[in-house]
Design a protein around this motif. Structure first.
Motif, short mmCIF file in Angstrom:
data_model
loop_
_atom_site.label_atom_id
_atom_site.label_comp_id
_atom_site.label_asym_id
_atom_site.label_seq_id
_atom_site.Cartn_x
_atom_site.Cartn_y
_atom_site.Cartn_z
N GLU A 121 0.88 -1.16 0.00
CA GLU A 121 0.00 0.00 0.00
C GLU A 121 0.92 1.21 0.00
O GLU A 121 2.02 1.15 0.54
CB GLU A 121 -0.87 0.03 1.26
N VAL A 122 0.49 2.28 -0.61
CA VAL A 122 1.30 3.50 -0.60
C VAL A 122 0.66 4.50 0.36
O VAL A 122 -0.51 4.83 0.21
CB VAL A 122 1.42 4.11 -2.02
N GLU A 123 1.43 4.90 1.36
CA GLU A 123 0.98 5.87 2.35
C GLU A 123 1.98 7.02 2.41
O GLU A 123 3.12 6.81 2.82
CB GLU A 123 0.86 5.22 3.73
N ASN A 124 1.56 8.18 1.94
CA ASN A 124 2.43 9.36 1.94
C ASN A 124 3.76 9.10 1.22
O ASN A 124 4.82 9.49 1.70
CB ASN A 124 2.70 9.84 3.37
N GLY A 125 3.70 8.39 0.11
CA GLY A 125 4.90 8.12 -0.68
C GLY A 125 5.74 6.96 -0.18
O GLY A 125 6.76 6.63 -0.78
N VAL A 126 5.34 6.34 0.91
CA VAL A 126 6.06 5.20 1.48
C VAL A 126 5.36 3.91 1.04
O VAL A 126 4.14 3.81 1.14
CB VAL A 126 6.12 5.28 3.02
N TYR A 127 6.15 2.95 0.57
CA TYR A 127 5.59 1.66 0.17
C TYR A 127 5.53 0.77 1.40
O TYR A 127 6.55 0.32 1.91
CB TYR A 127 6.44 1.01 -0.92
N VAL A 128 4.32 0.55 1.89
CA VAL A 128 4.10 -0.29 3.06
C VAL A 128 3.90 -1.72 2.54
O VAL A 128 2.87 -2.02 1.91
CB VAL A 128 2.87 0.19 3.87
N ILE A 129 4.88 -2.57 2.77
CA ILE A 129 4.79 -3.95 2.28
C ILE A 129 3.97 -4.75 3.26
O ILE A 129 4.37 -4.98 4.40
CB ILE A 129 6.18 -4.57 2.07
N THR A 130 2.78 -5.15 2.81
CA THR A 130 1.82 -5.78 3.70
C THR A 130 1.87 -7.30 3.69
O THR A 130 1.52 -7.94 4.67
CB THR A 130 0.39 -5.33 3.35
#
Length: 92
Positions: A29-38
């Motif tokens: 998921e992309v949150e504020n330009g950060v790729y959160v690897i779920t």
């Protein structure tokens, strides 16, 4: 062992070709330009054979080229990054 990478931003995933018809999946998921690897997924039949490493060795350089930061939520990615400090610069 080929490593063909498919970046699928519309479905929020990377697919890495492992062998034959098998692919590993890295969801994010992309949150504020950060790729959160779920989550990550290696086919059941290939688990324990080193394909998780293959998956990460394909995805992390792509994230580095994209100049994005990564927040690992998936436990496999957390542990992989702990064991491979050369990727520490990608972590938030």
């Amino acid at each position: 062992m080929s490593k063909v990478l498919f970046f699928e931003p519309d479905s929020s995933q990377f697919r890495v070709h492992l062998e034959g018809d098998y692919y590993a999946i890295v969801k994010f998921e992309v949150e504020n330009g950060v790729y959160v690897i779920t989550s990550t997924k290696v086919p059941e039949e290939l688990r324990g054979k080193g394909y998780g490493k293959v998956m990460m060795e394909a995805v992390l350089p792509e994230l580095e080229k994209m100049a994005v930061k990564v927040k690992p939520v998936c436990s496999y990615v957390v542990h992989y990054l702990e064991r491979n400090p050369q990727w520490a610069h990608l972590k938030v």
